[in-house]
Motif scaffolding. Structure first.
Motif, PDB file in Angstrom:
ATOM      1  N   LEU A  52       0.843  -1.200   0.000  1.00 45.21           N
ATOM      2  CA  LEU A  52       0.000   0.000   0.000  1.00 45.21           C
ATOM      3  C   LEU A  52       0.877   1.249   0.000  1.00 45.21           C
ATOM      4  O   LEU A  52       0.665   2.190  -0.783  1.00 45.21           O
ATOM      5  N   ASN A  56       1.502   4.186  -2.944  1.00 42.51           N
ATOM      6  CA  ASN A  56       1.184   5.579  -2.660  1.00 42.51           C
ATOM      7  C   ASN A  56       2.403   6.482  -2.520  1.00 42.51           C
ATOM      8  O   ASN A  56       2.325   7.659  -2.849  1.00 42.51           O
ATOM      9  N   VAL A 134      -9.798  -2.926  -1.108  1.00 42.75           N
ATOM     10  CA  VAL A 134      -8.813  -3.589  -1.977  1.00 42.75           C
ATOM     11  C   VAL A 134      -9.515  -4.511  -2.968  1.00 42.75           C
ATOM     12  O   VAL A 134      -9.279  -4.451  -4.171  1.00 42.75           O
ATOM     13  N   ILE A 138     -10.545  -1.172  -5.469  1.00 45.98           N
ATOM     14  CA  ILE A 138      -9.230  -0.987  -6.090  1.00 45.98           C
ATOM     15  C   ILE A 138      -8.969  -2.037  -7.166  1.00 45.98           C
ATOM     16  O   ILE A 138      -8.643  -1.697  -8.306  1.00 45.98           O
ATOM     17  N   SER A 167      -7.148   3.970  -2.851  1.00 46.66           N
ATOM     18  CA  SER A 167      -5.865   3.606  -2.260  1.00 46.66           C
ATOM     19  C   SER A 167      -5.407   4.675  -1.271  1.00 46.66           C
ATOM     20  O   SER A 167      -4.850   4.368  -0.212  1.00 46.66           O
ATOM     21  N   ASN A 170      -7.284   4.218   1.861  1.00 42.51           N
ATOM     22  CA  ASN A 170      -6.678   3.139   2.640  1.00 42.51           C
ATOM     23  C   ASN A 170      -5.401   3.599   3.338  1.00 42.51           C
ATOM     24  O   ASN A 170      -5.124   3.192   4.467  1.00 42.51           O
TER      25      ASN A 170
END
Length: 189
Positions: A52, A56, A134, A138, A167, A170
């Motif tokens: 993750l 990002n 997710v 996503i 994302s 998250n």
């Protein structure tokens, strides 16, 4: 040593053998199912949250600076492989976490925010929401954005944005989730 380190599967196997050796060497008489589940939960969690943060902090911000002719390599080779481990890391983290809470007798108390279990309950619900994101937001949008399923250019662009924004949600949720998960036990709930 180079041959060992060039083979990821062999590295993982040796790492697993080393971890089992530590477990048996230091906790052979006290090793419990709960300790094993906690170890697996942390391993899968690091895989999930690590990816993750990779997406990002590295991939998303770097993509605009990658020359156009090189971008297909990321979309065709790197992203699908990373997304595989990302989504299964999410699923296995949540699964092992739920089993761990159940085996330690606090699953229902946590999910219902019973007194003394609110902090871990918040962390669990944040993780469940994140895993849902997710698998159901996503991943389906990334499949369109990466051309893994048929989609026109406008749909690909829209899907890429939806996946990115989810994302980022998250990433935002992961910060309080990690606090709730790592401080529950030491602070006693």
């Amino acid at each position: 040593m180079g041959k060992l380190l060039e083979n990821l599967h062999l590295v993982m196997l040796v790492g697993l053998v080393a971890a089992i050796g530590l477990m048996m060497g230091f906790h052979a008489d006290t090793l419990t199912e709960s300790a094993m589940l906690q170890w697996l939960h942390v391993f899968f969690g690091i895989t999930w949250i690590g990816l993750l943060y990779y997406f990002n902090f590295v991939q998303i911000p770097t993509m605009p600076s990658i020359p156009a002719e090189l971008k297909p390599a990321v979309g065709k080779y790197i992203a699908p492989k990373a997304l595989f481990f990302f989504r299964w890391g999410a699923a296995l983290t949540v699964l092992t976490g739920l089993i761990l809470a159940w085996s330690n007798g606090y699953l229902v108390e946590s999910l219902t925010y019973a007194e003394g279990y609110r902090l871990i309950g918040i962390g669990m619900w944040l993780a469940i929401i994140m895993a849902f994101n997710v698998w159901f937001i996503i991943w389906p949008n990334q499949k369109k954005a990466l051309g893994m399923v048929e989609a026109d250019d406008a749909t690909k662009a829209s899907s890429a944005r939806t996946a990115m924004l989810t994302s980022r949600i998250n990433t935002l949720l992961s910060i309080p989730m990690l606090y709730a998960m790592t401080t529950f036990s030491p602070l006693g709930g």
